[in-house]
Design an enzyme around this catalytic site. Structure first.
Site, PDB file in Angstrom:
ATOM      1  N   ARG A  86       0.848  -1.196   0.000  1.00 26.91           N
ATOM      2  CA  ARG A  86       0.000   0.000   0.000  1.00 26.91           C
ATOM      3  C   ARG A  86       0.878   1.238   0.000  1.00 26.91           C
ATOM      4  O   ARG A  86       1.859   1.339   0.722  1.00 26.91           O
ATOM      5  CB  ARG A  86      -0.916   0.013   1.216  1.00 26.91           C
ATOM      6  CG  ARG A  86      -1.794   1.252   1.214  1.00 26.91           C
ATOM      7  CD  ARG A  86      -3.147   1.009   1.749  1.00 26.91           C
ATOM      8  NE  ARG A  86      -3.956   2.206   1.637  1.00 26.91           N
ATOM      9  CZ  ARG A  86      -5.011   2.428   2.349  1.00 26.91           C
ATOM     10  NH1 ARG A  86      -5.403   1.535   3.233  1.00 26.91           N
ATOM     11  NH2 ARG A  86      -5.715   3.519   2.201  1.00 26.91           N
ATOM     12  N   ARG A  96      -6.768  -0.153  -4.007  1.00 30.37           N
ATOM     13  CA  ARG A  96      -5.612  -0.479  -3.173  1.00 30.37           C
ATOM     14  C   ARG A  96      -5.474  -1.983  -2.996  1.00 30.37           C
ATOM     15  O   ARG A  96      -6.458  -2.712  -3.035  1.00 30.37           O
ATOM     16  CB  ARG A  96      -5.689   0.209  -1.822  1.00 30.37           C
ATOM     17  CG  ARG A  96      -7.023   0.103  -1.126  1.00 30.37           C
ATOM     18  CD  ARG A  96      -7.239   1.375  -0.289  1.00 30.37           C
ATOM     19  NE  ARG A  96      -8.507   1.458   0.355  1.00 30.37           N
ATOM     20  CZ  ARG A  96      -9.572   2.084  -0.139  1.00 30.37           C
ATOM     21  NH1 ARG A  96      -9.534   2.616  -1.327  1.00 30.37           N
ATOM     22  NH2 ARG A  96     -10.682   2.166   0.542  1.00 30.37           N
ATOM     23  N   ASP A  99      -6.332  -2.788   2.503  1.00 34.96           N
ATOM     24  CA  ASP A  99      -6.827  -1.756   3.398  1.00 34.96           C
ATOM     25  C   ASP A  99      -7.269  -2.446   4.673  1.00 34.96           C
ATOM     26  O   ASP A  99      -8.091  -3.373   4.624  1.00 34.96           O
ATOM     27  CB  ASP A  99      -8.008  -1.021   2.741  1.00 34.96           C
ATOM     28  CG  ASP A  99      -8.523   0.128   3.570  1.00 34.96           C
ATOM     29  OD1 ASP A  99      -7.717   0.781   4.262  1.00 34.96           O
ATOM     30  OD2 ASP A  99      -9.744   0.393   3.518  1.00 34.96           O
ATOM     31  N   ASP A 101      -8.717  -1.667   8.542  1.00 35.18           N
ATOM     32  CA  ASP A 101      -9.284  -0.663   9.437  1.00 35.18           C
ATOM     33  C   ASP A 101      -9.577  -1.283  10.786  1.00 35.18           C
ATOM     34  O   ASP A 101     -10.243  -2.331  10.867  1.00 35.18           O
ATOM     35  CB  ASP A 101     -10.591  -0.093   8.864  1.00 35.18           C
ATOM     36  CG  ASP A 101     -10.364   0.821   7.674  1.00 35.18           C
ATOM     37  OD1 ASP A 101      -9.408   1.617   7.716  1.00 35.18           O
ATOM     38  OD2 ASP A 101     -11.138   0.737   6.719  1.00 35.18           O
TER      39      ASP A 101
END
Length: 165
Positions: A86, A96, A99, A101
């Site tokens: 990334r 991307r 990712d 989170d």
């Protein structure tokens, strides 16, 4: 479950299913116990540039090791994203490779420039709620009054998710 951390995974570049699976293996190394892991879901992009490819999404729940904090876990998660290729975004929500989170860290809340807990849009995103409902349907995120299952049932969105085999 109050001590569990929940991490949402997404990818819409490269071999997304295998990238997500590889990231899950790496996340296991940070957990005290075996991970709770959702299915892989293909989802339509949300708030992404026109022409963005579909995402593959999943959510894992992990029991952090002793001494782990939300901030230290966030640092590890961000380092893992970089390790998987990334790069700093040039366009908001651009495609991307990986990712990650941090959705929640136990019952903790944060509102700092670096970290907001729970994730501020998790309760509005089907691509988070549906996988999360597989592993923690009765979870109530801090600041919410309804379970993940009830949030999902009440969500009105155009998002389309398909379980991958």
């Amino acid at each position: 479950m109050p001590n569990d951390a929940f991490i949402a995974l997404g990818s819409n570049l490269g071999d997304s299913p295998n990238l997500i699976r590889a990231a899950v293996i790496r996340l296991q190394a940070w957990a005290e116990w075996p991970l709770s892991q959702s299915s892989l879901w293909q989802s339509t992009p949300v708030a992404c540039p026109d022409g963005s490819p579909p995402f593959v999404n999943a959510v894992v729940g992990l029991a952090p090791r002793a001494g782990e904090t939300a901030e230290s876990l966030l640092e590890k998660v961000q380092a893992l994203e970089i390790e998987f290729g990334r790069q700093r975004a040039k366009i908001l929500n651009e495609p991307r490779l990986l990712d990650l989170d941090l959705i929640a860290f136990g019952l903790e809340t944060r509102a700092t420039p670096r970290l907001t807990l729970p994730h501020p849009r998790a309760h509005l995103r089907k691509f988070v709620l549906l996988p999360l409902s597989e592993i923690a349907p009765d979870l109530v995120l801090p600041g919410q009054t309804r379970t993940i299952g009830r949030l999902l049932a009440g969500l009105r969105t155009d998002e389309v998710l398909t379980r991958l085999t």
